[in-house]
Motif scaffolding. Sequence first.
Motif, short mmCIF file in Angstrom:
data_model
loop_
_atom_site.label_atom_id
_atom_site.label_comp_id
_atom_site.label_asym_id
_atom_site.label_seq_id
_atom_site.Cartn_x
_atom_site.Cartn_y
_atom_site.Cartn_z
N LEU A 1 44.59 38.82 24.32
CA LEU A 1 45.90 39.36 24.62
C LEU A 1 47.02 38.41 24.20
N TYR A 2 46.73 37.12 24.27
CA TYR A 2 47.79 36.13 24.05
C TYR A 2 47.73 35.45 22.70
N SER B 1 45.18 42.49 36.93
CA SER B 1 45.82 41.86 38.09
C SER B 1 45.98 42.81 39.28
N ASP C 1 55.36 48.20 34.51
CA ASP C 1 56.19 47.19 33.89
C ASP C 1 55.46 46.34 32.85
N VAL C 2 54.20 46.04 33.15
CA VAL C 2 53.49 45.13 32.25
C VAL C 2 52.51 45.89 31.37
N PRO C 3 52.09 45.27 30.27
CA PRO C 3 51.11 45.94 29.40
C PRO C 3 49.86 46.35 30.19
N MET D 1 54.16 45.35 43.25
CA MET D 1 54.85 45.53 41.98
C MET D 1 54.94 47.00 41.62
N GLU E 1 51.07 36.18 33.44
CA GLU E 1 51.59 37.55 33.33
C GLU E 1 52.98 37.49 32.74
N LEU E 2 53.16 38.18 31.64
CA LEU E 2 54.46 38.12 30.98
C LEU E 2 55.09 39.50 30.93
N THR E 3 56.39 39.55 31.05
CA THR E 3 57.07 40.80 30.79
C THR E 3 57.18 40.94 29.27
N PRO E 4 57.41 42.16 28.79
CA PRO E 4 57.53 42.34 27.34
C PRO E 4 58.60 41.42 26.75
N ASP F 1 49.46 42.77 43.36
CA ASP F 1 48.86 41.95 42.31
C ASP F 1 48.13 40.74 42.89
N ASP G 1 46.58 46.26 29.79
CA ASP G 1 45.48 45.31 29.98
C ASP G 1 45.80 44.29 31.06
N MET G 2 47.04 43.84 31.02
CA MET G 2 47.46 42.86 32.01
C MET G 2 47.44 43.49 33.40
#
Lengths: 589, 206
Positions: free
Chosen positions: A297-298, B182, B173-175, B169, A266-269, B163, B177-178
Amino acid sequence: MDPDPNKPEELPSNSANNSHGSTHPPSPFPDEVIEKVLSYINSHKDRSSFSLVRKDWYNAERWSRSRLFIGNCYSVTPEIVARRFPRIKSVTLKGKPRFSDFNMLDWGANVHSWLVMFAKVYPFLEELRLKRMTVSDESLELLAKSFPSFKALSLSSCDGFSDSGLKAVASHCRNLTELDIQDSISEDISGTWLSSFPENFATLEVLNFASLNSEISFDALERLVSRCKSLRVLKVNESITLDQLQRLLVLAPQLVELGTGSFLQELTPRQYEDIESAFSNCTSLRVLSGLWEATSLYLPLLYGACFGLTFLNLSDVALQSGEFAKLPVHCPNLRRLWVIDTVEDKGLEAIGSSCPLLEELRVFPANPYELDPRLGVTERGFLAVSQGCRKLRYVLYFCRRMTNAAVITIVQNCPNFTHFRLCIMNPHQPDHLTNEPMDEAFGAVVKTCHKLQRLSVSGLLTDLTFEYIGKYAKNLETLSVAFAGSSDWGMQCVLDGSPKLRKLEIRDCPFGNTALLFGHGKYEMMRSLWMSACNVTIKGCTILAKEMPRLNVEVIKDEDSDDNQADKVYVYRTVAGPRQDAPPFVLTL
Amino acid sequence: METLIYVNDLNMKATELRLGLPGTDNESFDAPQSSSSSSCVKNNKRSSSEMNAASLSQQQQQQSDAPAQKAQVVGWPPVRSYRKNHVLINHQKKSSSESDQGLFVKVSMDGAPYLRKIDLKFYNNYFDLLKGLKEMFMNKCNIGVYSEREGYNGSEFVPTYEDKDGDWMLVGDVPWDMFINSCKRLRIMKGSEAKGLELGGTSLQL
């Protein structure tokens, strides 16, 4: 015919106590000329040919050879090698036969006795490259302490070592430039070996630990990468996360080959952007692998680095066709591509349209036991690639259906195949449209591809396939056969034709003693023959062993087989005689 | 010299579509199963060739979900065990998470007597989700506007989610799809409780 480089008795003018000049005509060239010529000859095959001409050329050659290649570690002994070649700096050694059953513990091919000899005779050894050998921690410790100039260690498909062996190498090899561990699985690797590189150690150029499963200290890795300014190959294992990878890339933007760790996080923008730009900054990147668990996605994170890629290895991540199909268009310079068959024909079509320079394609099965022929790739995908990628010369293709017509067209599109390995996964499967054997497909391959060096056949095949191979495959060196053929005649055709054949591996075919014995003269000109689950008997093998004393004929029996059945047979030429370290279940006849 | 005594039979058998070893009789159909136990399969022992005889490891037998599979042949197809075990597991991990049944998660709202359930796959983005939540709770939850820096500062209610790691959370904050991959459950918190947590807020932990 390739002369065995390690057979001194083949020397034509070999009378060991001959004094110089008395029976030999004087050398046509002065020594300086010979030495100069030799300095240009690097291939061990050429050097061997050179050494067969005259005794003084043989001596000049053996004193100047610095790279040793031994394709079968049992074909010669360390003593013979040490006597002939006094000045070796680089050794390549290969051990176990490819087709063998590796549930056997300790079949052999242990490198230790070689290292003991090398420690005595080659103190200036710099490189050791091993394939399919057993390497114990004790051996690695011996290596680490015996060769002060040691630079490069490569272990491909090896086993037997653990953390302490690698620790010894990391701590003691002060001049190490290469530590390359490929496809080698080890038990008890705790990952602490990486922290054993001394704090001032900075010479590493190649580091590959992708196949070792354990967690390593990221701190230690980060410090190592920042110190080694010449690092050009870095392949980490799955324990390294995406954001950790980003930090490594920032430290080493000069990388030419990269194997990522896990590609799912999971990444932040912000993190996403950072990784994207780290990849874009790696302008020298040509080879990419790893990408475990990557999804659509990645994958876009990679786009900035894709343009210059020549080799993309996606064989560790099962991408769906939709996810994958967007990728090839970003990689127009691809020469080599490895994928899993979940990309399906649609994914292969995308390759055909976008990668005109492709030379090598390997498609691995996601689930080798799946029977549904609609899954994975079919003849359509292969056809599509052959239409778009006319330079294709190496293919490894696992599929569940194929047709003769498709293969015939494929080789017409791409007549330059040197390696054609087609695996139709269900044994004895015919052409799925016509229900005929696949003889014509492989016939077309050998008739059209004159440069063919390596061939693996599959599907329903009669003796006709082998007639074609024997008749047309004049450059063939390696042949792999499984579940094929109708009678001994098939194998005989191959043994009779194919003048350059070096390795023949056969399993589950109806070939018996007649075929085995037919080839008795041939086997000395080959590196090895493997036959398992065929119709060969111990009696037949014994006869072969008697007739050909310079061959080792090893038989491995399965537990509940008939007394006379030779379940697995491994025949190879050797000057070393029967090996001393054979485990009890291996009978040397 | 011993010669083959059943060459003719062999021709028939060799072209027969079966997985048994050529030249053996029907018992060979069982051979793969028995040979897997007799060959002392060790999953983590390196098979350094593509012809791996550990094809019937216990792991794979459990995960194999095709009951109609034929008897498997030892060491066939010739895929390295290293590659086989690893990819098969990941492939199944992925396909099980992409099931066609919706992505239903529980939604709780502070002060409401009971929970609701929504299908995350029904929504395309955060806007639609928040709109849906508001409607579901009959506009009793006033969720304000999201900003990366301040979260939902100033709103009466703040949407949060739990999550995969068990952390709570802030939604948004996150896209997208992500997020849907989760999110395990949603909780609409009272703004007063959430105060102070939005400052600089990305990952909030309760």
